[in-house]
Design a protein around this motif. Structure first.
Motif, PDB file in Angstrom:
ATOM      1  N   ILE A   1      11.488   2.600   4.036  1.00 37.77           N
ATOM      2  CA  ILE A   1      12.401   2.515   3.052  1.00 37.77           C
ATOM      3  C   ILE A   1      13.325   4.320   3.708  1.00 37.77           C
ATOM      4  N   PRO A   2      14.969   3.058   4.014  1.00 32.48           N
ATOM      5  CA  PRO A   2      15.180   3.918   4.966  1.00 32.48           C
ATOM      6  C   PRO A   2      15.735   5.081   4.007  1.00 32.48           C
ATOM      7  N   GLN A   3      15.917   6.400   4.403  1.00 31.06           N
ATOM      8  CA  GLN A   3      16.217   7.358   4.272  1.00 31.06           C
ATOM      9  C   GLN A   3      17.950   7.551   5.364  1.00 31.06           C
ATOM     10  N   TYR A   4      18.843   8.748   4.937  1.00 29.31           N
ATOM     11  CA  TYR A   4      19.723   9.533   5.800  1.00 29.31           C
ATOM     12  C   TYR A   4      19.653  10.571   5.345  1.00 29.31           C
ATOM     13  N   GLY A   5      19.562  10.960   4.701  1.00 31.45           N
ATOM     14  CA  GLY A   5      19.350  12.595   4.709  1.00 31.45           C
ATOM     15  C   GLY A   5      18.432  13.598   5.889  1.00 31.45           C
ATOM     16  N   THR A   6      18.585  14.597   5.284  1.00 29.55           N
ATOM     17  CA  THR A   6      17.874  15.914   5.994  1.00 29.55           C
ATOM     18  C   THR A   6      15.607  15.868   5.586  1.00 29.55           C
ATOM     19  N   LYS A   7      15.802  14.735   4.489  1.00 35.48           N
ATOM     20  CA  LYS A   7      13.927  14.713   4.335  1.00 35.48           C
ATOM     21  C   LYS A   7      13.725  13.426   5.236  1.00 35.48           C
ATOM     22  N   HIS A   8      12.011  13.391   5.640  1.00 37.42           N
ATOM     23  CA  HIS A   8      11.626  12.699   6.112  1.00 37.42           C
ATOM     24  C   HIS A   8      10.894  11.685   5.077  1.00 37.42           C
ATOM     25  N   SER A   9      10.828  11.609   3.786  1.00 37.29           N
ATOM     26  CA  SER A   9       9.549  11.182   2.477  1.00 37.29           C
ATOM     27  C   SER A   9      10.341  11.092   1.522  1.00 37.29           C
ATOM     28  N   LEU A  10       9.888  10.391   0.247  1.00 36.81           N
ATOM     29  CA  LEU A  10      10.256  10.495  -0.899  1.00 36.81           C
ATOM     30  C   LEU A  10       8.633  10.870  -1.814  1.00 36.81           C
ATOM     31  N   ASN A  11       8.663  10.753  -2.438  1.00 38.29           N
ATOM     32  CA  ASN A  11       7.760  10.885  -3.904  1.00 38.29           C
ATOM     33  C   ASN A  11       7.706   9.737  -3.617  1.00 38.29           C
TER      34      ASN A  11
ATOM     35  N   ILE B   1       0.626  -1.206  -0.003  1.00 36.47           N
ATOM     36  CA  ILE B   1       0.547  -0.214  -0.172  1.00 36.47           C
ATOM     37  C   ILE B   1       0.816   1.380   0.206  1.00 36.47           C
ATOM     38  N   PHE B   2       0.534   2.017  -1.191  1.00 36.94           N
ATOM     39  CA  PHE B   2       1.337   3.972  -0.895  1.00 36.94           C
ATOM     40  C   PHE B   2       0.075   4.664  -0.703  1.00 36.94           C
ATOM     41  N   GLY B   3       0.386   5.198   0.057  1.00 39.24           N
ATOM     42  CA  GLY B   3      -0.261   6.353   0.915  1.00 39.24           C
ATOM     43  C   GLY B   3      -0.727   7.920   0.009  1.00 39.24           C
ATOM     44  N   ASN B   4      -1.798   8.345   0.848  1.00 43.25           N
ATOM     45  CA  ASN B   4      -1.501   9.703  -0.106  1.00 43.25           C
ATOM     46  C   ASN B   4      -0.642  10.905  -0.044  1.00 43.25           C
ATOM     47  N   GLU B   5       0.142  11.514  -0.942  1.00 39.93           N
ATOM     48  CA  GLU B   5       1.466  12.640  -0.597  1.00 39.93           C
ATOM     49  C   GLU B   5       1.191  12.998   0.475  1.00 39.93           C
ATOM     50  N   VAL B   6       0.526  13.293   0.636  1.00 43.65           N
ATOM     51  CA  VAL B   6       0.647  14.433   2.592  1.00 43.65           C
ATOM     52  C   VAL B   6       0.398  13.442   3.746  1.00 43.65           C
ATOM     53  N   LYS B   7      -0.896  13.161   3.365  1.00 41.62           N
ATOM     54  CA  LYS B   7      -1.002  12.086   4.904  1.00 41.62           C
ATOM     55  C   LYS B   7       0.173  10.249   5.091  1.00 41.62           C
ATOM     56  N   GLY B   8      -0.256  10.156   3.839  1.00 44.69           N
ATOM     57  CA  GLY B   8       0.837   9.009   3.807  1.00 44.69           C
ATOM     58  C   GLY B   8      -0.589   7.767   4.053  1.00 44.69           C
ATOM     59  N   VAL B   9      -0.242   6.607   4.508  1.00 43.96           N
ATOM     60  CA  VAL B   9      -1.132   5.399   4.103  1.00 43.96           C
ATOM     61  C   VAL B   9      -1.942   6.050   5.436  1.00 43.96           C
ATOM     62  N   SER B  10      -3.296   5.593   5.907  1.00 44.49           N
ATOM     63  CA  SER B  10      -4.250   6.272   6.639  1.00 44.49           C
ATOM     64  C   SER B  10      -3.726   5.196   7.632  1.00 44.49           C
ATOM     65  N   GLN B  11      -3.765   5.833   8.714  1.00 43.19           N
ATOM     66  CA  GLN B  11      -4.293   5.046   9.989  1.00 43.19           C
ATOM     67  C   GLN B  11      -4.874   3.668   9.669  1.00 43.19           C
ATOM     68  N   GLU B  12      -5.868   3.527   9.509  1.00 39.43           N
ATOM     69  CA  GLU B  12      -7.037   2.260   9.351  1.00 39.43           C
ATOM     70  C   GLU B  12      -6.596   1.825   9.159  1.00 39.43           C
ATOM     71  N   ALA B  13      -6.316   1.742   7.610  1.00 40.16           N
ATOM     72  CA  ALA B  13      -4.570   0.672   6.435  1.00 40.16           C
ATOM     73  C   ALA B  13      -3.809   0.383   7.515  1.00 40.16           C
ATOM     74  N   VAL B  14      -3.498   1.034   8.250  1.00 40.98           N
ATOM     75  CA  VAL B  14      -1.900   0.434   8.717  1.00 40.98           C
ATOM     76  C   VAL B  14      -2.300  -0.561  10.045  1.00 40.98           C
ATOM     77  N   ASN B  15      -3.577   0.182  10.440  1.00 35.98           N
ATOM     78  CA  ASN B  15      -4.331  -1.116  11.818  1.00 35.98           C
ATOM     79  C   ASN B  15      -4.280  -2.387  10.624  1.00 35.98           C
ATOM     80  N   LEU B  16      -4.514  -2.554   9.777  1.00 32.11           N
ATOM     81  CA  LEU B  16      -5.709  -3.791   8.982  1.00 32.11           C
ATOM     82  C   LEU B  16      -4.227  -4.503   8.216  1.00 32.11           C
ATOM     83  N   SER B  17      -2.672  -4.009   8.535  1.00 35.05           N
ATOM     84  CA  SER B  17      -1.532  -4.095   7.783  1.00 35.05           C
ATOM     85  C   SER B  17      -0.661  -5.364   8.568  1.00 35.05           C
ATOM     86  N   ASP B  18      -0.417  -6.127   7.763  1.00 36.35           N
ATOM     87  CA  ASP B  18       0.230  -7.278   8.514  1.00 36.35           C
ATOM     88  C   ASP B  18       1.778  -7.045   9.073  1.00 36.35           C
ATOM     89  N   GLN B  19       1.865  -5.817   8.307  1.00 37.78           N
ATOM     90  CA  GLN B  19       3.706  -5.700   8.324  1.00 37.78           C
ATOM     91  C   GLN B  19       3.348  -3.549   7.684  1.00 37.78           C
TER      92      GLN B  19
END
Length: 178
Positions: free
Chosen positions: A148-158, A126-144
């Motif tokens: 993506i590891p990120q090592y710079g100053t930003k917290h997200s990728l397109n 599941i890939f989520g909304n550009e601003v809000k990400g994957v909905s919490q409801e979907a995360v709650n139902l997910s098996d895992q």
């Protein structure tokens, strides 16, 4: 060294693609607002023989000229379906034995390079909304959750970049797993 011409790439035509065995990997787009991102996901899914794409919530559906601009015809090759409610889809897929993986930064998420595929398992990412990400409801139902590891100053990728990274990584793990 000479660049190859398109005619030398031996690409499948749409009928051949439809008949080709796909990898056991499904993409779910959870409320993606950008038509260009949607088209990019189609194109990446074509490249890695993704089984199916589900478009959920506000995610636009083909045909649309802005999706087509980045999909370059992949909306014709990749199997897709619109399902309004992401959580209903997750429950349906889980009832079929499909493992649900949210691509999200979350407590107890597994770094993508650490994730091990299980032979014979089918996964839906599941890939989520550009601003809000994957909905919490979907995360709650997910098996895992996979992160993506990120090592710079930003917290997200397109989302289209995230999709490319995740699908390539899982494609390699599934296709070439011994």
């Amino acid at each position: 060294m000479r660049k190859l011409k398109n005619s030398e790439l031996n690409r499948l035509n749409i009928d051949q693609f439809k008949d080709t065995t796909k990898i056991p990997l499904i993409v779910i787009l959870d409320n993606i607002r950008s038509l260009n991102n949607i088209g990019s996901v189609f194109r990446t899914s074509d490249a890695f023989l993704i089984k199916k794409i589900y478009l959920c919530g506000i995610t636009a559906k083909p045909p649309h000229k802005e999706i087509h601009k980045t999909a370059l015809g992949a909306t014709e090759s990749v199997d897709w379906q619109y399902v309004e409610n992401t959580t209903d889809l997750i429950k349906d897929l889980q009832s079929e034995g499909i493992k649900i993986l949210s691509i999200e930064q979350a407590e107890s998420s597994v770094s993508l390079e650490q994730f091990k595929v299980v032979k014979g398992e089918t996964y839906a990412v599941i890939f989520g909304n550009e601003v809000k990400g994957v909905s919490q409801e979907a995360v709650n139902l997910s098996d895992q959750c996979l992160e993506i590891p990120q090592y710079g100053t930003k917290h997200s990728l397109n989302i289209s970049v995230s999709c490319g990274i995740v699908l390539w990584d899982l494609f390699k793990k599934i296709k070439f797993k011994s």
